[in-house]
Every structure is written in C-alpha cells, then in structure tokens.
Motif scaffolding. Structure first.
Motif, PDB file in Angstrom:
ATOM      1  N   UNK A   1      26.651   3.926 -19.885  1.00  0.00           N
ATOM      2  CA  UNK A   1      26.707   5.047 -21.187  1.00  0.00           C
ATOM      3  C   UNK A   1      27.953   5.534 -21.297  1.00  0.00           C
ATOM      4  N   UNK A   2      28.961   5.873 -20.261  1.00  0.00           N
ATOM      5  CA  UNK A   2      30.254   6.327 -20.367  1.00  0.00           C
ATOM      6  C   UNK A   2      31.231   5.145 -21.142  1.00  0.00           C
ATOM      7  N   UNK A   3      31.118   4.138 -20.912  1.00  0.00           N
ATOM      8  CA  UNK A   3      31.874   2.955 -21.550  1.00  0.00           C
ATOM      9  C   UNK A   3      31.452   2.342 -22.748  1.00  0.00           C
ATOM     10  N   UNK A   4      30.280   2.852 -23.531  1.00  0.00           N
ATOM     11  CA  UNK A   4      29.774   2.570 -24.813  1.00  0.00           C
ATOM     12  C   UNK A   4      28.639   1.548 -24.915  1.00  0.00           C
ATOM     13  N   UNK A   5      28.585   0.928 -23.688  1.00  0.00           N
ATOM     14  CA  UNK A   5      27.609  -0.333 -23.419  1.00  0.00           C
ATOM     15  C   UNK A   5      26.067   0.174 -23.865  1.00  0.00           C
ATOM     16  N   UNK A   6      25.860   1.364 -23.560  1.00  0.00           N
ATOM     17  CA  UNK A   6      24.483   2.001 -24.068  1.00  0.00           C
ATOM     18  C   UNK A   6      24.684   3.430 -24.506  1.00  0.00           C
ATOM     19  N   UNK A   7      23.807   3.905 -25.388  1.00  0.00           N
ATOM     20  CA  UNK A   7      23.780   5.138 -25.868  1.00  0.00           C
ATOM     21  C   UNK A   7      23.280   6.281 -25.221  1.00  0.00           C
ATOM     22  N   UNK A   8      22.254   5.834 -24.342  1.00  0.00           N
ATOM     23  CA  UNK A   8      21.730   6.851 -23.190  1.00  0.00           C
ATOM     24  C   UNK A   8      21.355   6.173 -22.361  1.00  0.00           C
ATOM     25  N   UNK A   9      20.888   6.763 -20.868  1.00  0.00           N
ATOM     26  CA  UNK A   9      20.270   6.164 -19.857  1.00  0.00           C
ATOM     27  C   UNK A   9      19.083   7.273 -19.637  1.00  0.00           C
ATOM     28  N   UNK A  10      18.074   6.550 -19.120  1.00  0.00           N
ATOM     29  CA  UNK A  10      16.577   7.218 -18.861  1.00  0.00           C
ATOM     30  C   UNK A  10      16.416   6.929 -17.308  1.00  0.00           C
ATOM     31  N   UNK A  11      16.388   7.993 -16.692  1.00  0.00           N
ATOM     32  CA  UNK A  11      16.029   8.128 -15.117  1.00  0.00           C
ATOM     33  C   UNK A  11      15.429   9.342 -14.684  1.00  0.00           C
ATOM     34  N   UNK A  12      15.155   9.396 -13.420  1.00  0.00           N
ATOM     35  CA  UNK A  12      14.422  10.774 -12.859  1.00  0.00           C
ATOM     36  C   UNK A  12      15.449  11.882 -13.300  1.00  0.00           C
ATOM     37  N   UNK A  13      14.797  13.011 -13.704  1.00  0.00           N
ATOM     38  CA  UNK A  13      15.635  14.099 -13.951  1.00  0.00           C
ATOM     39  C   UNK A  13      16.466  14.611 -12.774  1.00  0.00           C
TER      40      UNK A  13
ATOM     41  N   UNK B   1       0.824  -1.367   0.030  1.00  0.00           N
ATOM     42  CA  UNK B   1       0.111   0.082  -0.052  1.00  0.00           C
ATOM     43  C   UNK B   1       0.857   1.218   0.090  1.00  0.00           C
ATOM     44  N   UNK B   2       0.360   2.495  -0.306  1.00  0.00           N
ATOM     45  CA  UNK B   2       0.948   3.518  -0.442  1.00  0.00           C
ATOM     46  C   UNK B   2       0.477   4.691   0.411  1.00  0.00           C
ATOM     47  N   UNK B   3       1.227   5.317   0.881  1.00  0.00           N
ATOM     48  CA  UNK B   3       0.876   6.751   1.639  1.00  0.00           C
ATOM     49  C   UNK B   3       0.456   7.617   0.537  1.00  0.00           C
ATOM     50  N   UNK B   4      -0.340   8.808   0.768  1.00  0.00           N
ATOM     51  CA  UNK B   4      -0.348   9.823  -0.234  1.00  0.00           C
ATOM     52  C   UNK B   4       0.809  10.249  -0.793  1.00  0.00           C
ATOM     53  N   UNK B   5       0.942  10.709  -2.070  1.00  0.00           N
ATOM     54  CA  UNK B   5       2.290  11.270  -2.575  1.00  0.00           C
ATOM     55  C   UNK B   5       2.889  12.319  -1.697  1.00  0.00           C
ATOM     56  N   UNK B   6       4.329  12.283  -1.450  1.00  0.00           N
ATOM     57  CA  UNK B   6       4.832  13.450  -1.121  1.00  0.00           C
ATOM     58  C   UNK B   6       5.708  14.508  -2.228  1.00  0.00           C
ATOM     59  N   UNK B   7       5.670  13.932  -3.400  1.00  0.00           N
ATOM     60  CA  UNK B   7       6.051  14.731  -4.375  1.00  0.00           C
ATOM     61  C   UNK B   7       5.258  14.585  -5.605  1.00  0.00           C
ATOM     62  N   UNK B   8       5.101  15.571  -6.387  1.00  0.00           N
ATOM     63  CA  UNK B   8       4.384  15.235  -7.885  1.00  0.00           C
ATOM     64  C   UNK B   8       5.459  14.360  -8.531  1.00  0.00           C
ATOM     65  N   UNK B   9       4.783  13.921  -9.534  1.00  0.00           N
ATOM     66  CA  UNK B   9       5.525  12.911 -10.709  1.00  0.00           C
ATOM     67  C   UNK B   9       7.015  13.872 -11.077  1.00  0.00           C
ATOM     68  N   UNK B  10       7.996  13.289 -11.077  1.00  0.00           N
ATOM     69  CA  UNK B  10       9.276  13.806 -11.422  1.00  0.00           C
ATOM     70  C   UNK B  10       9.548  13.423 -12.949  1.00  0.00           C
ATOM     71  N   UNK B  11       9.800  14.323 -13.781  1.00  0.00           N
ATOM     72  CA  UNK B  11      10.111  14.004 -15.280  1.00  0.00           C
ATOM     73  C   UNK B  11      11.204  13.058 -15.279  1.00  0.00           C
ATOM     74  N   UNK B  12      11.184  12.061 -16.348  1.00  0.00           N
ATOM     75  CA  UNK B  12      12.393  11.278 -16.650  1.00  0.00           C
ATOM     76  C   UNK B  12      12.910  12.065 -17.655  1.00  0.00           C
ATOM     77  N   UNK B  13      14.615  11.705 -17.516  1.00  0.00           N
ATOM     78  CA  UNK B  13      15.286  12.748 -18.756  1.00  0.00           C
ATOM     79  C   UNK B  13      16.513  11.582 -19.282  1.00  0.00           C
ATOM     80  N   UNK B  14      16.862  11.866 -20.213  1.00  0.00           N
ATOM     81  CA  UNK B  14      18.018  10.969 -20.681  1.00  0.00           C
ATOM     82  C   UNK B  14      19.106  11.857 -20.728  1.00  0.00           C
ATOM     83  N   UNK B  15      20.436  10.943 -20.238  1.00  0.00           N
ATOM     84  CA  UNK B  15      21.794  11.391 -20.377  1.00  0.00           C
ATOM     85  C   UNK B  15      22.475  10.661 -21.511  1.00  0.00           C
ATOM     86  N   UNK B  16      23.394  11.360 -22.098  1.00  0.00           N
ATOM     87  CA  UNK B  16      24.009  10.600 -23.390  1.00  0.00           C
ATOM     88  C   UNK B  16      25.496  11.259 -23.449  1.00  0.00           C
ATOM     89  N   UNK B  17      26.329  10.787 -24.287  1.00  0.00           N
ATOM     90  CA  UNK B  17      27.488  11.134 -24.457  1.00  0.00           C
ATOM     91  C   UNK B  17      27.475  12.283 -25.696  1.00  0.00           C
TER      92      UNK B  17
END
Length: 236
Positions: free
Chosen positions: A158-170, A99-115
């Motif tokens: 991403x740094x070592x070239x295994x992935x082109x980008x990472x998607x995570x919370x901004x 179960x969850x309490x009420x939210x304590x933050x609104x949704x955080x945008x997800x962003x991409x970081x790449x080289x």
C-alpha cells in the motif's frame, strides 16, 4: 481470525502427542499484537502469554516454535510441532485437515488500511496475506487481489502504490494505522469464526487438555482480561 487453508492433498497424520512429551507450540511470530518476536528475540504477544497460561493450567511442559505462515498447517500435520497458536480463524476448510480447540477469542473484525480515506475497495487493488480468510474473502467477491507471504509485505504494498488498500484483522492494522500516512477506512468486514488452537486430528487427548484450560480461563475472567490487555478482539 485470520488465515485460510493451503492444500489438503496427501497430508498424513503420522505424529501423535504423548502425555509425557514436551508440547511444541507453533506460531508465526509476525502478527502483532497476537504474536511477534520481541527485541530479545523471543516469541511475545497475546498468544505467547495465553499459551504459557494454558500450558500451566493443563500441567504441560511447552516450548515455542516459530514457523512461516504459508507452511504452518503442513508442518503441524508432519509433526514439526504439536499445536498451532497463531491467530488462526476456525474454518470448515481448515477443519478438513486439522482439528481445533474451542475458540479463545470471538471473531475479530477485518479492516482496510489505505493511503487515502476515499479508496474504492471494490474497484481497487486489495492486498492480503496469502492463505488467509481475508484473501479468500476478496477472491470470493471477485475483486482484484494481490497476495503476499507476510503481513508487513501487504502494508508495504500500500505504501509503495502496488495496492490501494490492505485487508487484515483490525487488531493488526491498529498497529500501523496513523503511521506513514496510512489511514483506516470506515468499512469493516465480519469474516471468520473465532480463533482457536489447531491440533492434529489424532491428538484428541491434547485437544481436550487445552479445551479444559481455555474454558477455565473463560470461567474465571482471566481470558477476557488478557484480551483487553492486548486489544486483540471483543471480549466473551
């Protein structure tokens, strides 16, 4: 905010909250600025400060427990701690198990970081932390996904070239963008339904205490001030 459910199979609700007991606050300790381990070896960050204030307002004695992300829901259910406060987005899938309490933050945008700023995320290889809402989003899109156990491993891929980008919370990627050649892409994704505290289905008394404490922080403005201090999400 982040993180999807593991398996729901055969998880029994055997442990309950007793009002006189110490409440154990489970967190990952690896997702700055939400939660991390500081130089003194202590849990720190937005959720540490928030959790301590919520416990104070709820008149509870609380202690902090660090737990790896991939087992954080099963270990709540099995009684290793009494809450999850770990940047966990409220989702229907997770709500089938806890179960969850009420939210304590609104949704955080997800962003991409790449080289490189011209990465094609839809045609590339995207890294995400396993069992997160970001990993689920990539899988649902049918894009190429590589999963890792920790947020730092996704960035390293991403740094070592295994992935082109990472998607995570901004808010997490803000801490790494601009370092070691990493750039944040303009494209954002709005996924997840806000971040709340996870509790066992049987612990409705505990949920009610934290719901009231969260609401009191919303009402008097202290929650928005804390969100602004740690820059974790938009304000209420």
């Amino acid at each position: 905010m982040k993180k999807l459910i593991l398996t729901t199979a055969a998880l029994a609700l055997t442990a309950g909250f007793a009002a006189a007991d110490t409440v154990r606050m489970g967190t990952e300790g690896a997702y700055a600025p939400w939660n991390f381990v500081n130089d003194a070896g202590e849990i720190d960050g937005f959720e540490r400060e928030l959790g301590d204030e919520l416990c104070k307002r709820a008149d509870l004695t609380c202690e902090w427990v660090k737990n790896d992300w991939d087992s954080i829901i099963p270990n709540l259910v099995s009684g290793n701690y009494d809450t999850i406060i770990a940047g966990m987005s409220i989702t229907a899938e997770r709500d089938e198990v806890i179960d969850f309490t009420q939210a304590y933050t609104p949704p955080d945008p997800s962003a991409y970081v790449a080289m490189s700023a011209d990465v094609d995320v839809e045609g590339g290889v995207i890294a995400a932390q396993a069992t997160t809402i970001q990993a689920a989003f990539i899988a649902e899109k049918g894009w190429t996904l590589v999963e890792f156990a920790t947020p730092d491993e996704t960035v390293a891929a991403v740094k070592n070239g295994e992935a082109d980008a990472v998607l995570a919370d901004k808010s997490f990627l803000d801490t790494v963008a601009g370092t070691d050649g990493l750039v944040m892409l303009e494209r954002m994704e709005q996924i997840g339904g806000g971040v709340g505290m996870g509790v066992r289905e049987s612990d409705q008394e505990l949920k009610a205490k934290f719901d009231a404490a969260i609401q009191s922080m919303k009402d008097d403005g202290t929650l928005n001030a804390l969100i602004a201090k740690w820059e974790v999400a938009s304000q209420w």
